[in-house]
Structure formats: C-alpha cells, structure tokens
Motif scaffolding. Sequence first.
Motif, PDB file in Angstrom:
ATOM      1  N   LYS A 112       0.816  -1.210   0.000  1.00  0.00           N
ATOM      2  CA  LYS A 112       0.000   0.000   0.000  1.00  0.00           C
ATOM      3  C   LYS A 112       0.852   1.264   0.000  1.00  0.00           C
ATOM      4  O   LYS A 112       0.332   2.360   0.212  1.00  0.00           O
ATOM      5  CB  LYS A 112      -0.931  -0.001   1.213  1.00  0.00           C
ATOM      6  CG  LYS A 112      -1.967  -1.120   1.192  1.00  0.00           C
ATOM      7  CD  LYS A 112      -2.906  -1.039   2.382  1.00  0.00           C
ATOM      8  CE  LYS A 112      -3.962  -2.142   2.323  1.00  0.00           C
ATOM      9  NZ  LYS A 112      -4.889  -2.083   3.491  1.00  0.00           N
ATOM     10  N   LEU A 160       1.976   1.885  -5.323  1.00  0.00           N
ATOM     11  CA  LEU A 160       0.659   2.152  -5.890  1.00  0.00           C
ATOM     12  C   LEU A 160       0.756   3.000  -7.159  1.00  0.00           C
ATOM     13  O   LEU A 160      -0.018   2.811  -8.097  1.00  0.00           O
ATOM     14  CB  LEU A 160      -0.229   2.846  -4.850  1.00  0.00           C
ATOM     15  CG  LEU A 160      -0.638   1.977  -3.651  1.00  0.00           C
ATOM     16  CD1 LEU A 160      -1.494   2.785  -2.679  1.00  0.00           C
ATOM     17  CD2 LEU A 160      -1.377   0.723  -4.094  1.00  0.00           C
ATOM     18  N   GLN A 161       1.707   3.932  -7.185  1.00  0.00           N
ATOM     19  CA  GLN A 161       1.907   4.738  -8.390  1.00  0.00           C
ATOM     20  C   GLN A 161       2.357   3.862  -9.560  1.00  0.00           C
ATOM     21  O   GLN A 161       1.881   4.021 -10.694  1.00  0.00           O
ATOM     22  CB  GLN A 161       2.931   5.841  -8.119  1.00  0.00           C
ATOM     23  CG  GLN A 161       2.414   6.963  -7.232  1.00  0.00           C
ATOM     24  CD  GLN A 161       3.493   7.974  -6.893  1.00  0.00           C
ATOM     25  OE1 GLN A 161       4.700   7.699  -7.027  1.00  0.00           O
ATOM     26  NE2 GLN A 161       3.079   9.154  -6.441  1.00  0.00           N
ATOM     27  N   THR A 162       3.269   2.921  -9.274  1.00  0.00           N
ATOM     28  CA  THR A 162       3.739   2.005 -10.322  1.00  0.00           C
ATOM     29  C   THR A 162       2.611   1.121 -10.827  1.00  0.00           C
ATOM     30  O   THR A 162       2.463   0.900 -12.039  1.00  0.00           O
ATOM     31  CB  THR A 162       4.890   1.134  -9.783  1.00  0.00           C
ATOM     32  OG1 THR A 162       5.966   1.972  -9.358  1.00  0.00           O
ATOM     33  CG2 THR A 162       5.396   0.176 -10.851  1.00  0.00           C
ATOM     34  N   LEU A 163       1.783   0.615  -9.910  1.00  0.00           N
ATOM     35  CA  LEU A 163       0.674  -0.256 -10.312  1.00  0.00           C
ATOM     36  C   LEU A 163      -0.366   0.508 -11.126  1.00  0.00           C
ATOM     37  O   LEU A 163      -0.948  -0.042 -12.067  1.00  0.00           O
ATOM     38  CB  LEU A 163       0.026  -0.881  -9.074  1.00  0.00           C
ATOM     39  CG  LEU A 163       0.897  -1.834  -8.244  1.00  0.00           C
ATOM     40  CD1 LEU A 163       0.096  -2.443  -7.108  1.00  0.00           C
ATOM     41  CD2 LEU A 163       1.487  -2.933  -9.118  1.00  0.00           C
ATOM     42  N   GLU A 164      -0.605   1.762 -10.771  1.00  0.00           N
ATOM     43  CA  GLU A 164      -1.564   2.561 -11.526  1.00  0.00           C
ATOM     44  C   GLU A 164      -1.067   2.778 -12.952  1.00  0.00           C
ATOM     45  O   GLU A 164      -1.850   2.697 -13.919  1.00  0.00           O
ATOM     46  CB  GLU A 164      -1.776   3.904 -10.823  1.00  0.00           C
ATOM     47  CG  GLU A 164      -2.809   4.801 -11.494  1.00  0.00           C
ATOM     48  CD  GLU A 164      -4.191   4.173 -11.548  1.00  0.00           C
ATOM     49  OE1 GLU A 164      -4.955   4.510 -12.476  1.00  0.00           O
ATOM     50  OE2 GLU A 164      -4.507   3.327 -10.673  1.00  0.00           O
ATOM     51  N   GLN A 165       0.232   3.037 -13.091  1.00  0.00           N
ATOM     52  CA  GLN A 165       0.811   3.162 -14.431  1.00  0.00           C
ATOM     53  C   GLN A 165       0.669   1.860 -15.204  1.00  0.00           C
ATOM     54  O   GLN A 165       0.305   1.849 -16.389  1.00  0.00           O
ATOM     55  CB  GLN A 165       2.294   3.540 -14.331  1.00  0.00           C
ATOM     56  CG  GLN A 165       2.562   5.019 -14.220  1.00  0.00           C
ATOM     57  CD  GLN A 165       4.053   5.287 -14.337  1.00  0.00           C
ATOM     58  OE1 GLN A 165       4.880   4.645 -13.673  1.00  0.00           O
ATOM     59  NE2 GLN A 165       4.418   6.228 -15.182  1.00  0.00           N
ATOM     60  N   ARG A 196      -1.513  -0.512 -14.899  1.00  0.00           N
ATOM     61  CA  ARG A 196      -2.899  -0.744 -15.325  1.00  0.00           C
ATOM     62  C   ARG A 196      -3.208   0.025 -16.608  1.00  0.00           C
ATOM     63  O   ARG A 196      -3.884  -0.484 -17.507  1.00  0.00           O
ATOM     64  CB  ARG A 196      -3.862  -0.331 -14.217  1.00  0.00           C
ATOM     65  CG  ARG A 196      -3.946  -1.318 -13.060  1.00  0.00           C
ATOM     66  CD  ARG A 196      -5.081  -0.959 -12.115  1.00  0.00           C
ATOM     67  NE  ARG A 196      -5.181  -1.944 -11.037  1.00  0.00           N
ATOM     68  CZ  ARG A 196      -4.589  -1.824  -9.865  1.00  0.00           C
ATOM     69  NH1 ARG A 196      -3.841  -0.755  -9.622  1.00  0.00           N
ATOM     70  NH2 ARG A 196      -4.728  -2.755  -8.942  1.00  0.00           N
ATOM     71  N   LYS A 197      -2.727   1.243 -16.672  1.00  0.00           N
ATOM     72  CA  LYS A 197      -2.948   2.046 -17.875  1.00  0.00           C
ATOM     73  C   LYS A 197      -2.218   1.450 -19.082  1.00  0.00           C
ATOM     74  O   LYS A 197      -2.699   1.517 -20.209  1.00  0.00           O
ATOM     75  CB  LYS A 197      -2.488   3.482 -17.638  1.00  0.00           C
ATOM     76  CG  LYS A 197      -3.323   4.241 -16.611  1.00  0.00           C
ATOM     77  CD  LYS A 197      -2.787   5.646 -16.390  1.00  0.00           C
ATOM     78  CE  LYS A 197      -3.617   6.401 -15.357  1.00  0.00           C
ATOM     79  NZ  LYS A 197      -3.074   7.766 -15.094  1.00  0.00           N
TER      80      LYS A 197
END
Length: 529
Positions: free
Chosen positions: A200, A205-210, A212-213
Amino acid sequence: MRLAIESEDRVGITQEILAKVAELGVNLTAMEVTQFYNYLHLDSESPQLLAQLQTIPGVKQVKAIELLPGERSAKQLEAMLAKIPEPILDIDRNGRVLVANQSAQIAWSQYAGNQHDEPLIGLTLSKCIEQKLRVFLTEQSVTQEITFSGRQYFCDITPVKIEQKVQGAVLVLRSLTDVGRHLAATQTSDRGGFDNIIGKSVKLLQTLEQARKFSNLDLAVLIQGETGTGKELLARAIHDNSGRARKPFLAINCASLAQHLLESELFGYAAGAFTGARSGGKPGLFELADGGTVFLDEIAEMSVYLQAKLLRFLEDFRFRRVGGVKEKQVDVRIISATHESLSHLVEHKRFREDLFYRLNVLNLQLPALRQRNGDIPLLINHFASNAATQFRQPVPKIAADVLEQLYHYAWPGNVRQLQNTLFRAVALAEEGQVSHIELEPGGGSSSTHEVTNNVHTPASNVSILVENSGVTPGEVSYQSLNEAHQDFEKSLFERLLPLYPSTRKLAKRLNVSHNTVALKLRLYGLSAR
C-alpha cells in the motif's frame, strides 16, 4: 423398425430367426448378434414377423428398440468427438482417412487448397498432410510437427495394432497456440493479476496505476527494478489485464542459457538444424505465444548477436527458425525486464541503442523493498500464512524481536529474499512460535533505529564500546557502514562475554534469543561456556 430378440444360447437359433425374416419377405438392413440377443434393423414394420419370432423355440422376448448397440456406440462416439476442439483422424494402414471428427472436417473444408470441396473421409493423408508420418516406421506412439490444411500442428500419433501388426493409427492434432497456452499454464496457475501484488506504499501504488494504464496499450514495456522486486509478477499482471489474457504468457530468463540455446528457445529450429536437433524441428517461444505475450527477463544479459536478431524481429514480427528457410509471422507483445540500467549499458556500448528504444516504449520502475518498508508487515503476514498452508501447520506467532529484525533489515534481495526467509523460519518454528531468524550478513539497517546487524543493542552498552575503542571523535576508519556494525557488534560481545559467560545469560542481557547469540558467537569466532 429395430428389434431386440432375447433367447436361449443354443446352436442354430440365429439361422431360424433369419429364416422367418426371409419367409415373410422383410428386407433386413443390419444385424448384430451377442450371446443371448439378436438385434435386427428392418426396412419396414411387420406385426406378423413379431408374432412368428415368438413361436421359435428358445425365444424369450421380442421388443422394439430405437438403436442397435453398434449404432448407439457410434452415435455416442460421434457426439464425443464433436465436442473435442482438436482435429482427430482415424486412418488405415494405407494412410486413408476412415473417421474424422467435426473439427477436422471444418479445418479441411476451410482450407484454400481444397479447391474441389473434396470430403475428408476417404482421402489419403498425402493430400491433406505435407509430412510423412513416422508411426509406420517406429510402430510406437510418437509426436511430430505436421502441416494439415495449411496450418501447423503438433500431431500425437497412436498406432492401432491387431495381432501385433500396425493396421492404422489415430491422429490428434494440437495447434501451436494451444501448446503455448498449456506451456504457460505449467509455468503458473495463478491469474490474480494486480491483486497478487501486495503493498500500500505510495511508490508501489503509483507504479501499479501506471501498469494498469499500460495493460491495454499494445506496446512494448520495459520493467526495471532490483533483483527480487517482482518484475515477472508485474509482467503477468499486465498480460492478465490486457486483451491478450486468454492467449499464452511465456517467460524466459536471458541470463540462464547460452547464446545458441537462447536463440533456438526464442525462434525455434528446423529439422536437422544442428546435431541433436529433433527430427521434426521445434517451435520457439515467439511461435508458441502467438497472440499472447513473451516476457524477456534479464534482457541486459542478451548477447550482441541476439540483440541484432531481436531488433530485426521487432521490425515486423517476422522470423525464420534456426536452420530454416520458411519465413513466419506472429503477433506477440514483448515485455522485458532488467535489474541493470540499460541507458548506462548503452553509453558503454554493451547494449544496442536502437533496441533500447524499441523495448523502452513504456517504462515501469519497481521500488526496492527498503523504499517501501511500510509494506513489510503485510508481506510478513502473507508469506507466513502461505508457508503454514504449504507445511500443513497453524500460522506460528512471530516474536517481537524477530519482527523488529525483519522490519529494520535492508533486504538486498527484496521481496523474494523476505519470502524465502519467512518460509524457512516457519518451517523451523518450534512450539508454534518463530523465536529466532537467520539473516544474511550485509543487510544493514533500513532505518535510523539503533540496530547492529539486526540485533537491538541497549544504549547502556554503547558507552562501554566507545570508551575502549581507541577511536577519537570524527575519525572514520571503516570502508562501509556494515563493516562498522560488525566491528561494533564483535567488540560488544567480547566485552560482555566474560560478564555473561553462557549463551542464555548473554541473550537475556541483550534481550534477544539464545540462538541469535550462538549464531553471532560462531560468526566472530567466540565461544561461551
């Protein structure tokens, strides 16, 4: 009309039944005979025949049925074969097709070479398969690569033997895509996607958001991060959340194979390409993963020769197998990963700049575990629970001093090292508790907490060492922080050992387990009573 005639088992009864059928002039289409039954398939209904059959001595019962046993078996077999997605052929000893399931017939009817719409059943294999089958040479079950109806398949060939002689064979054709999907399934059965990545922290989280995109952007992805940060796990998550999720995901470590082996693993090889090659050739990962994703781990370790070949492949996704002449084209997405700086390798001419730009279209950077140590408690709970499940035991309680060690260790091997450490600790847990844990020297500390190579040292002991160290304030004589930690720890043990001569007493004084003390004493060549 179909009849089942139950009778005694006596000689001549079948002949008498046929005589009655002939006497009444009823046309007989088919007949089957077993020990206590005669089955008839008649062209028309004949109540008179039913009455006549009942008069034959030994006949017990005559009844109408829907299908003869052989017809029922054939219908069931046909229905079963129709549900199988792979083409299946049954051939005789001359290579003539006797039976073909629905998938085989559809593949044949759609083949451009079938110009006259010839039915598949009755054809010889030479008209629909380019290669010669090896089964009639070996008389053993074999698998070889063939081209059927213009498409490539792996063909599982099982000989049909009668009195020890091969009278035919059953062919099961599996497409290369299916083989790739099965190979991907053997690599992993877990398809949890991004839910498998635990943490968390803001950086993660920033890496995972990227990521996903990036999933639905059908472009090359380069994942960078230290060893053990979960680069392959992230690559699988990207694949599982993309439009290619139902296609194969195949991974290979570019550092684990020699150049010529890696080349054949990626591109495959043709029959007779080199000594020891399979006689039918072998498809490579790019071919098996058609429609899916290929993950190239440790891409920085790839030789300059293979870098050039990979660059050529990425131009239009066309290639030739090693030793082959036929060009193939596939549709794959490339995700690569490395723990090294590719830009640094490019500067030093160790990695091709043009390939770097091809691979680095989308870039992800996975943070090291020490950069997100707030995730360590979550990971500890997860790995300890998994380990306990595998060892079929309750989840052990982890002692407070062990938790402190785990939290403040720098984890040079990152998540993989933490996982292995927890599995080992749970396996060695005694009485439902982890009271001691062994960590590799050199991990250092991940915070400013007063930690000496993962052993918490009371502040009252610090003055003992400083007063007797012979080091003046401001003087630095160590090459690294870890060297200073070890020197401090060794001096502390040497000073306290005469006052607390047993491992248990010394452990109580330092507020750690006696196993930790015993380990440290062995490390520094000291001994207690």
